[in-house]
Design a protein around this motif. Structure first.
Motif, mmCIF file in Angstrom:
data_model
loop_
_atom_site.group_PDB
_atom_site.id
_atom_site.type_symbol
_atom_site.label_atom_id
_atom_site.label_comp_id
_atom_site.label_asym_id
_atom_site.label_seq_id
_atom_site.Cartn_x
_atom_site.Cartn_y
_atom_site.Cartn_z
ATOM 1 N N UNK A 189 0.833 -1.207 0.000
ATOM 2 C CA UNK A 189 0.000 0.000 0.000
ATOM 3 C C UNK A 189 0.865 1.253 0.000
ATOM 4 N N UNK A 190 0.340 2.301 -0.625
ATOM 5 C CA UNK A 190 0.962 3.619 -0.584
ATOM 6 C C UNK A 190 -0.101 4.632 -0.176
ATOM 7 N N UNK A 191 0.281 5.520 0.721
ATOM 8 C CA UNK A 191 -0.666 6.501 1.239
ATOM 9 C C UNK A 191 -0.974 7.550 0.177
ATOM 10 N N UNK A 192 0.078 8.139 -0.380
ATOM 11 C CA UNK A 192 -0.064 9.095 -1.473
ATOM 12 C C UNK A 192 0.754 8.589 -2.656
ATOM 13 N N UNK A 193 0.247 8.814 -3.865
ATOM 14 C CA UNK A 193 1.037 8.572 -5.063
ATOM 15 C C UNK A 193 0.811 9.740 -6.022
ATOM 16 N N UNK A 194 1.909 10.283 -6.519
ATOM 17 C CA UNK A 194 1.869 11.398 -7.458
ATOM 18 C C UNK A 194 2.209 10.873 -8.850
ATOM 19 N N UNK A 195 1.325 11.107 -9.793
ATOM 20 C CA UNK A 195 1.523 10.622 -11.151
ATOM 21 C C UNK A 195 1.727 11.800 -12.101
ATOM 22 N N UNK A 196 2.765 11.724 -12.920
ATOM 23 C CA UNK A 196 3.007 12.774 -13.915
ATOM 24 C C UNK A 196 3.960 12.220 -14.967
ATOM 25 N N UNK A 197 4.112 12.949 -16.055
ATOM 26 C CA UNK A 197 5.007 12.523 -17.132
ATOM 27 C C UNK A 197 5.894 13.690 -17.543
ATOM 28 N N UNK A 198 7.101 13.369 -17.986
ATOM 29 C CA UNK A 198 8.035 14.358 -18.505
ATOM 30 C C UNK A 198 8.404 13.925 -19.916
ATOM 31 N N UNK A 199 8.581 14.871 -20.819
ATOM 32 C CA UNK A 199 8.707 14.536 -22.239
ATOM 33 C C UNK A 199 10.112 14.799 -22.778
ATOM 34 N N UNK A 200 10.541 13.913 -23.697
ATOM 35 C CA UNK A 200 11.866 13.996 -24.298
ATOM 36 C C UNK A 200 11.796 13.628 -25.777
ATOM 37 N N UNK A 201 12.820 14.060 -26.503
ATOM 38 C CA UNK A 201 12.975 13.675 -27.899
ATOM 39 C C UNK A 201 13.790 12.386 -27.969
ATOM 40 N N UNK A 202 13.238 11.384 -28.636
ATOM 41 C CA UNK A 202 13.891 10.073 -28.733
ATOM 42 C C UNK A 202 13.825 9.576 -30.174
ATOM 43 N N UNK A 203 14.897 8.972 -30.648
ATOM 44 C CA UNK A 203 14.886 8.374 -31.987
ATOM 45 C C UNK A 203 14.098 7.066 -31.959
ATOM 46 N N UNK A 204 13.243 6.905 -32.947
ATOM 47 C CA UNK A 204 12.415 5.706 -33.019
ATOM 48 C C UNK A 204 12.230 5.336 -34.481
ATOM 49 N N UNK A 205 12.881 4.228 -34.878
ATOM 50 C CA UNK A 205 12.802 3.749 -36.259
ATOM 51 C C UNK A 205 13.195 4.836 -37.272
ATOM 52 N N UNK A 206 14.301 5.501 -36.960
ATOM 53 C CA UNK A 206 14.838 6.497 -37.893
ATOM 54 C C UNK A 206 14.215 7.880 -37.780
#
Length: 431
Positions: A189-206
């Motif tokens: 169990x977790x009392x609090x959970x913080x959810x978020x995303x951070x964005x980056x540039x990544x090469x994917x199939x050229x």
């Protein structure tokens, strides 16, 4: 540096090396005699620590002595011992090997056995470094230094010439550790959970695409922070988050009491699909930012002042009254802003169910955003990542560097008492 001092220096250096290698080393009498000569003749720092200095020779002899001892243990008899007659295996000369450490390159001779079954531990077959040099490279990489920066630093400080591929090879070893960490069992169990995303540039199939690094920062029943995982995927979506929540459950998380999320559409439903009893607080700061998009610059200061009356209210009833006042004053001019507050009120007002101490902890996702700010400091020199694993590697290293500074949540003892009253047995069984 007189000859009488040699045994003192020698003992000191042997002790230092015993710490580095984790065991006291046995050197031959010839090796010790040579080391005493080297130390007796040492007049400068270069004589001790330089390319052909006494310390490098000491390490060379120490490594070779330990390798010889390992081979004797592997064969079951000492060199030249009659116990080796007809034993089925024997020594078979030596091969040259170059390893690197903070003093540069060290040429050593590695003993071999005739059957080819000897697999040394002190310097493994494909090992190219000894001592703490790998840890230093990984530490520099974790702090955001580029491969080229690390290469220059090693050459300038240690006089050690290494290739970019050598450095990348060392840091790539972290990827397996990161994946193991990502799959580890989590708390029940977790009392609090913080959810978020951070964005980056990544090469994917050229192609270079924008990818999201999904992060879940939890607070456990002891008030300690725990990064539950980092997932690199396509642009942020509730669908991907649903997969994250499902994985968390599979890794052992039975219960999340309160979750703090940004304003992503469908996020609340995604959490409740996996954790139906979780109370989900929509981030007030994200809501304010979205609201300001519709307000002209000259009115923003006044508008924010009126907004504070809502999210700083003592209870939900007072907050709703302030929202009505805001609507009456600004609603006709900027209806989209007020509509957003009305539409999302159910998840914006969850914080009013809790005392002030808990409310401060959940009304925003700032806890995980602070982590993201630290990530950006480390990744700012890397505009494009060659693949997903490269991104995961640097974030994992940055996290390992940051976690050492984490402390227990402020006012935690008071919050535990409040949570026990609010959630009762449901919470207490996880303490």
């Amino acid at each position: 540096m007189g000859a009488k001092k040699c045994p003192v220096f020698l003992s000191l250096f042997l002790f230092i090396l015993s710490i580095i290698f984790g065991e006291l080393m046995k050197l031959t009498k010839e090796a010790i005699d040579q080391l005493q000569k080297d130390l007796a003749n040492a007049k400068t720092y270069e004589d001790l620590m330089g390319k052909n200095g006494a310390i490098k020779n000491l390490m060379k002899h120490a490594l070779e002595s330990m390798l010889d001892a390992e081979l004797s243990d592997h064969l079951g008899y000492e060199k030249h011992s009659p116990d080796g007659d007809n034993s089925g295996n024997s020594r078979n000369g030596k091969s040259r090997k170059t390893v690197k450490n903070e003093q540069g390159k060290i040429e050593i001779e590695v003993p071999r056995d005739r059957n080819g079954s000897f697999d040394p531990v002190v310097v493994k077959k494909y090992q190219t470094t000894v001592g703490p040099i790998e840890d230093k490279i990984i530490s520099m990489y974790a702090k955001g230094m580029t491969v080229r920066d690390i290469q220059s630093h090693l050459e300038e400080i240690y006089g050690l010439e290494v290739s970019p591929s050598f450095i990348s090879g060392i840091t790539d070893k972290v990827i397996e550790s990161a994946k193991t960490w990502q799959q580890r069992p989590l708390n029940r169990a977790y009392v609090f959970v913080y959810f978020d995303a951070i964005h980056y540039k990544v090469k994917d199939e050229g192609r270079v695409v924008t990818k999201a690094a999904y992060t879940a920062l939890g607070i456990d029943s002891s008030g300690n922070r725990d990064l539950l995982g980092m997932w690199v995927g396509d642009s942020e979506s509730a669908t991907y988050w649903l997969a994250v929540f499902s994985e968390m459950k599979a890794r052992g998380v039975e219960e999340i009491f309160i979750a703090s999320v940004d304003g992503l559409k469908g996020m609340v439903d995604a959490i409740n699909a996996v954790y139906p009893n979780c109370r989900v607080q929509r981030c007030i700061i994200h809501q304010i930012r979205n609201s300001m998009k519709f307000i002209p610059e000259k009115f923003r200061k006044e508008f924010i002042k009126d907004l504070k009356k809502i999210y700083q209210a003592i209870n939900e009833q007072t907050a709703l009254a302030a929202l009505d006042e805001l609507d009456e004053k600004w609603g006709k001019k900027y209806p989209l802003t007020l509509k957003s507050w009305r539409t999302n009120w159910e998840s914006l007002s969850v914080m009013f169910e809790f005392p002030q101490e808990i409310r401060k902890a959940i009304y925003t996702t700032n806890a995980v955003e602070a982590l993201h700010r630290q990530f950006r400091k480390v990744t700012k020199t890397k505009t494009i990542f060659p693949h997903d694993d490269a991104l995961l590697k640097i974030l994992y290293l940055a996290y390992n560097d940051l976690v050492k500074k984490w402390t227990t949540l402020r006012d935690w003892r008071l919050m535990v008492t409040q949570l026990c009253i609010i959630f009762g047995d449901r919470f207490e069984k996880y303490l």
